[in-house]
Design a protein around this motif. Structure first.
Motif, PDB file in Angstrom:
ATOM      1  N   GLU A 121      -7.133  -1.706   7.695  1.00 35.18           N
ATOM      2  CA  GLU A 121      -6.127  -1.367   6.695  1.00 35.18           C
ATOM      3  C   GLU A 121      -4.792  -2.032   7.034  1.00 35.18           C
ATOM      4  N   PRO A 122      -4.151  -2.680   6.058  1.00 39.38           N
ATOM      5  CA  PRO A 122      -2.855  -3.323   6.293  1.00 39.38           C
ATOM      6  C   PRO A 122      -1.736  -2.294   6.449  1.00 39.38           C
TER       7      PRO A 122
ATOM      8  N   ARG B  39     -10.198  -5.670   3.704  1.00 35.62           N
ATOM      9  CA  ARG B  39      -9.910  -4.242   3.893  1.00 35.62           C
ATOM     10  C   ARG B  39     -10.873  -3.591   4.881  1.00 35.62           C
TER      11      ARG B  39
ATOM     12  N   GLU C 275      -3.989  -7.109  -7.254  1.00 38.49           N
ATOM     13  CA  GLU C 275      -3.586  -6.609  -5.945  1.00 38.49           C
ATOM     14  C   GLU C 275      -4.570  -5.536  -5.491  1.00 38.49           C
TER      15      GLU C 275
ATOM     16  N   SER D 111      -4.484  -4.351  -2.119  1.00 37.70           N
ATOM     17  CA  SER D 111      -3.988  -3.663  -0.922  1.00 37.70           C
ATOM     18  C   SER D 111      -3.553  -2.240  -1.207  1.00 37.70           C
ATOM     19  N   LYS D 112      -3.276  -1.931  -2.473  1.00 36.30           N
ATOM     20  CA  LYS D 112      -2.806  -0.592  -2.821  1.00 36.30           C
ATOM     21  C   LYS D 112      -3.949   0.331  -3.267  1.00 36.30           C
TER      22      LYS D 112
ATOM     23  N   SER E 185       0.984  -7.519   0.905  1.00 37.60           N
ATOM     24  CA  SER E 185       0.112  -7.391  -0.268  1.00 37.60           C
ATOM     25  C   SER E 185      -1.077  -8.325  -0.142  1.00 37.60           C
ATOM     26  N   ILE E 186      -2.190  -7.904  -0.712  1.00 33.82           N
ATOM     27  CA  ILE E 186      -3.398  -8.727  -0.753  1.00 33.82           C
ATOM     28  C   ILE E 186      -3.802  -8.877  -2.209  1.00 33.82           C
TER      29      ILE E 186
END
Length: 277
Positions: free
Chosen positions: A22-23, A19, A34, A36-37, A27-28
């Motif tokens: 930012e994607p 991170r 998770e 990514s959120k 999903s990461i």
């Protein structure tokens, strides 16, 4: 291990996982969770995920002493109670990477390239992480120093139970340190397998071409080098269908139209190619 030509997206992927970038989609997952959120990664998670940057010359603050470079993370995360404990921990991490207390009060410009990279490794280790992204961690070093750092990383992996994402364009280096290897082209994973299976039974034409480019000491072992035609397409405007079809000698009509999915063609061996069986 993560391999591929320059510009294929390896470093971007490594930084997205942490991170640092930012994607925009996808999903990461870290340890089943998770991440990514999450709007902001908390300090406890940040401690577990570290990075060793590619360039040891620009990744260390030129006006800070080695003591302060390694110690800043320990202070930020409140992992030491006083200056004495701080110096003791920094010395122990320097010893781990083959350096000593005589380097504590030196500045980066007073160190060799190999020593700088060792400081970068010590800085990553100082927070007791479980996962480290090694972004071309040895590419800027001389070959003899590369071997020392690779051996060091292997020893630390065993001693601390670390997991690395080892990013490199040097397939020989990846072979020495990785359990599994992913091959990336234009931001897409083309093949994933154990290092032994990938090197002995590669199935994607891109992987085969990369492996054929590895220099061999014995001229008789050189084999037939596969020279890829054309240039790498613009990542911002990748070709339709399979991203590799513009340079692939085995491409069929389907490759121009439909992007292949990454599927398991053998146990734990995944390939994104219409011709893989």
């Amino acid at each position: 291990g993560l391999v591929g030509e320059s510009g294929s997206g390896k470093t971007t992927l490594g930084r997205i996982i942490l991170r640092l970038i930012e994607p925009t989609s996808g999903s990461i997952f870290y340890n089943g969770k998770e991440i990514s959120k999450i709007k902001k990664i908390d300090k406890n998670l940040r401690k577990k995920m570290q990075i060793v940057f590619q360039d040891p010359y620009s990744s260390l603050h030129p006006r800070k002493k080695i003591k302060d470079i390694i110690g800043s993370g320990l202070k930020t995360h409140h992992m030491v109670k006083n200056e004495e404990e701080l110096i003791g921990k920094i010395e122990s991490f320097l010893n781990l990477v083959g350096m000593g207390k005589e380097h504590l009060y030196r500045y980066p410009h007073e160190l060799s390239g190999g020593q700088k990279q060792r400081v970068g490794i010590a800085r990553a280790l100082s927070l007791n992480p479980k996962f480290i992204v090694c972004d071309e961690a040895v590419s800027a070093l001389d070959v003899s120093v590369q071997a020392q750092v690779i051996n060091l990383l292997s020893d630390l992996k065993k001693e601390f139970g670390l997991t690395y994402l080892f990013i490199s364009h040097n397939l020989n280096v990846v072979y020495q340190i990785s359990d599994r290897v992913a091959v990336m082209y234009l931001g897409k994973i083309m093949e994933i397998a154990s290092y032994k299976d990938l090197y002995e039974n590669s199935m994607h034409p891109y992987t085969v071409a990369l492996l054929s480019s590895i220099p061999q000491i014995d001229a008789e072992d050189q084999g037939n080098k596969i020279l890829l035609s054309g240039e790498v397409p613009n990542p911002a405007e990748p070709p339709k269908g399979c991203k590799f079809h513009t340079r692939c000698s085995k491409a069929i009509e389907k490759c121009h139209i439909e992007a292949p999915q990454l599927i398991e063609v053998r146990k734990d061996h995944f390939v994104a190619c219409h011709l893989a069986k």
